[in-house]
Motif scaffolding. Structure first.
Motif, short mmCIF file in Angstrom:
data_model
loop_
_atom_site.label_atom_id
_atom_site.label_comp_id
_atom_site.label_asym_id
_atom_site.label_seq_id
_atom_site.Cartn_x
_atom_site.Cartn_y
_atom_site.Cartn_z
N UNK A 71 0.84 -1.19 0.00
CA UNK A 71 0.00 0.00 0.00
C UNK A 71 0.88 1.25 0.00
N UNK A 72 0.51 2.23 -0.82
CA UNK A 72 1.29 3.48 -0.84
C UNK A 72 0.45 4.70 -0.48
N UNK A 73 -0.88 4.59 -0.56
CA UNK A 73 -1.73 5.72 -0.22
C UNK A 73 -3.13 5.25 0.11
N UNK A 74 -3.94 6.14 0.68
CA UNK A 74 -5.33 5.80 1.00
C UNK A 74 -6.16 7.07 1.01
N UNK A 75 -7.45 6.88 0.76
CA UNK A 75 -8.33 8.04 0.65
C UNK A 75 -9.20 8.19 1.89
N UNK A 76 -10.11 9.14 1.83
CA UNK A 76 -10.94 9.49 2.98
C UNK A 76 -11.89 8.38 3.39
#
Length: 203
Positions: A71-76
């Motif tokens: 995983x490198x990013x995630x949203x709201x």
């Protein structure tokens, strides 16, 4: 890399770094923006440490994946963006793992161009800024790095994709709960009645 992204999105928490070497790698992303929150929680970039912790929770929720999860990013909404390592491509495409729907979706965009192109040119399919704007009008506080907006009743259990079905959640707690529910309900026929949920022991 990340110049267009950096000029389009505002860092609202965290401190950007200044990597000396430019490369199209996750390590560069972490060095540049690891731990940063953008636009009040719309999107966040993992640190190397939070990525490792997220890898564990994703593997528990999506045990069918046999390839490494990075995983490198995630949203709201807590949806996690990972590298699609099912091929040996040195510039892999992206996958999005959704706790609220239980789906793993392919994003036909290379990692090297994802932030500077996809999230700049057409972010709606990936991170739903319009829906986030609706949430923010009713809930103006920024999201903490460990928070997300989760579904009270997940969509895979018939919950509505609406503001009334959303609530502020701890990211890891939300993923743990949704993962347990996802695994426990896989294989059930559509419309199967579920009379109750025991978080400790399953459904």
């Amino acid at each position: 890399m990340l110049e267009n992204f950096g000029s389009t999105y505002s860092v609202t928490d965290g401190t950007p770094g200044s990597p000396e070497v430019t490369s199209d790698t996750v390590s560069y992303l972490f060095a540049r923006y690891g731990g940063c929150t953008f636009n009040g929680g719309l999107y966040r970039v993992h640190t190397a440490d939070s990525s490792r912790r997220a890898c564990t929770m994703l593997a528990e929720a999506f045990p069918e994946f046999s390839f490494p999860l990075i995983p490198f990013g995630f949203d709201w909404l807590g949806r996690q963006f990972i590298l699609d390592l099912r091929t040996k491509d040195t510039d892999p495409e992206i996958m999005m793992l959704e706790p609220g729907t239980g789906y793993a979706l392919e994003i036909p965009r290379k990692f090297s161009s994802y932030h500077d192109d996809e999230l700049v040119r057409d972010p709606e399919p990936s991170i739903l800024p319009g829906f986030f704007g609706e949430w923010r009008r009713a809930n103006p506080a920024d999201l903490a790095f460990n928070e997300c907006v989760g579904y009270k009743v997940p969509l895979f259990l018939g919950g509505e994709d609406s503001l009334d079905n959303l609530e502020l959640s701890d990211l890891e707690v939300y993923w743990s709960l949704m993962g347990q529910l996802r695994i426990a309900t896989q294989g059930l026929a559509p419309g199967t009645r579920i009379d109750g949920v025991d978080i400790r022991d399953g459904i």
